[in-house]
Every structure is written in C-alpha cells, then in structure tokens.
Write an enzyme that holds these catalytic residues in place. Sequence first.
Site, PDB file in Angstrom:
ATOM      1  N   ASN A  62       0.922  -1.133   0.051  1.00 32.77           N
ATOM      2  CA  ASN A  62      -0.124  -0.120   0.197  1.00 32.77           C
ATOM      3  C   ASN A  62       0.978   1.336   0.064  1.00 32.77           C
ATOM      4  O   ASN A  62       1.776   1.300   0.631  1.00 32.77           O
ATOM      5  CB  ASN A  62      -1.190   0.027   1.243  1.00 32.77           C
ATOM      6  CG  ASN A  62      -0.546  -0.228   2.312  1.00 32.77           C
ATOM      7  OD1 ASN A  62       0.514  -0.941   2.839  1.00 32.77           O
ATOM      8  ND2 ASN A  62      -1.035   0.538   3.405  1.00 32.77           N
ATOM      9  N   GLU A  75      -3.133  -4.615  -2.935  1.00 33.63           N
ATOM     10  CA  GLU A  75      -3.629  -5.410  -3.717  1.00 33.63           C
ATOM     11  C   GLU A  75      -3.672  -4.969  -5.263  1.00 33.63           C
ATOM     12  O   GLU A  75      -3.337  -5.344  -6.298  1.00 33.63           O
ATOM     13  CB  GLU A  75      -4.923  -5.973  -3.594  1.00 33.63           C
ATOM     14  CG  GLU A  75      -5.036  -6.748  -2.202  1.00 33.63           C
ATOM     15  CD  GLU A  75      -5.185  -6.249  -0.970  1.00 33.63           C
ATOM     16  OE1 GLU A  75      -4.579  -4.755  -0.909  1.00 33.63           O
ATOM     17  OE2 GLU A  75      -5.760  -6.499  -0.007  1.00 33.63           O
ATOM     18  N   CYS A 112      -9.978  -5.161   0.612  1.00 35.27           N
ATOM     19  CA  CYS A 112     -11.086  -4.316   0.702  1.00 35.27           C
ATOM     20  C   CYS A 112     -11.933  -4.556  -0.544  1.00 35.27           C
ATOM     21  O   CYS A 112     -11.661  -5.057  -1.519  1.00 35.27           O
ATOM     22  CB  CYS A 112     -10.776  -2.822   0.966  1.00 35.27           C
ATOM     23  SG  CYS A 112      -9.946  -2.254  -0.519  1.00 35.27           S
ATOM     24  N   CYS A 115     -10.649  -3.321  -3.964  1.00 32.76           N
ATOM     25  CA  CYS A 115      -9.761  -4.578  -4.458  1.00 32.76           C
ATOM     26  C   CYS A 115     -10.384  -5.603  -4.989  1.00 32.76           C
ATOM     27  O   CYS A 115      -9.950  -6.090  -5.863  1.00 32.76           O
ATOM     28  CB  CYS A 115      -8.746  -4.678  -3.388  1.00 32.76           C
ATOM     29  SG  CYS A 115      -7.379  -3.135  -2.991  1.00 32.76           S
TER      30      CYS A 115
END
Length: 160
Positions: A62, A75, A112, A115
Amino acid sequence: MKKITISADLVVYENNAELPDDVQKLMQEAIDAREKSYSPYSQFKVGAAILLENGEVVTGSNQENASYPAGLCAERTAIFYAGAKYPNTRILKMALTARSEKQEVAVPTPPCGSCRQAIAEYEVKQDQPIEIFFMGEKGKVVKAQSVSDLLPLIFDSTYL
Ligand code: THU
C-alpha cells in the site's frame, strides 16, 4: 417472489506452515513486499504477491498520500502492475498479508471491497479464477478459490 441464498466455501489453514510449498513461498514474497509499504498515516502495512502462469511473481504494497484518497491499496498496486507488465499472462494466485505498527494483527485480513472489484475485473478478463490467500501478520490463513467467493454479484462489463 423467491429467496436466493449465496454461499462460499473458504479454506482455513492454521498457519503459514500448513500452506502448500508454492503458496508459502508466495506468502513470503507478500511479507517482504509488506515491509516496503509506504503507510505513514495509517501505520497499517499490507503486502500482496501475485503468481502468474509464466512463473513470474509481481508484488505490491500500500502506498499512502497526504491527500488520503490518492493512496492505493497493496492489492491494486500489485494487480495493476501485473496487468501493465504482463497484459496477456493469466494470474493464478494472490497472497496477502497485513501488519500494523499499532497492534498485533492475528486475524486474516481480507482485501477491501474496491480491491475485490479490481481483482474481479482480471478474473473476468482471463476467464479463469484467481486463488486468494490472506492472513494478518501471524496465525490463520484463509483461502478463497475465486474472488467471487469474497464478492458475489460482481459488477462486470456485461451490465454496461
Ligand atoms: N489497505 C490495503 O492495502 N489493502 C486492503 O485491502 C485494505 C486496506 C491499506 C490502505 C491504507 O493504506 C491502509 O491499508 C489502511 O486502510
């Protein structure tokens, strides 16, 4: 009127050591990527490693931003890079891991919603499911056979 039931079978491994050898290696790549996370705001580090059918592994972490929404999850960092670098190569598996500087993350941390939607696009594109393995920094690892097990009723181009 009728009711529809949506269900998914997930596999839960007790720990990393229980994973098949190739997935253990992939998870180690995700762990290494996680430590390269740029997350000064959340102090929540996420790593993703993607195994392609040509044997290449693409990783991502991230990347945050002072303008918070401009940041990107691990991701999507990884899968967009895979799509950009190997546009015609299928994605077989993804390994995901998360760690926080604030507390221990011992629960498997799923991708999430955004993603999941991004991963779904590539599953549809390649017409083949992508296995997703996710964990915290320790403890159980969950496997989904396909992103549709994590995101039923995906929105795809057939609705456009
Ligand atoms: N994050 C990810 O990288 N992947 C997810 O699926 C959930 C959240 C990141 C975004 C942000 O940098 C930090 O974790 C806290 O939300």
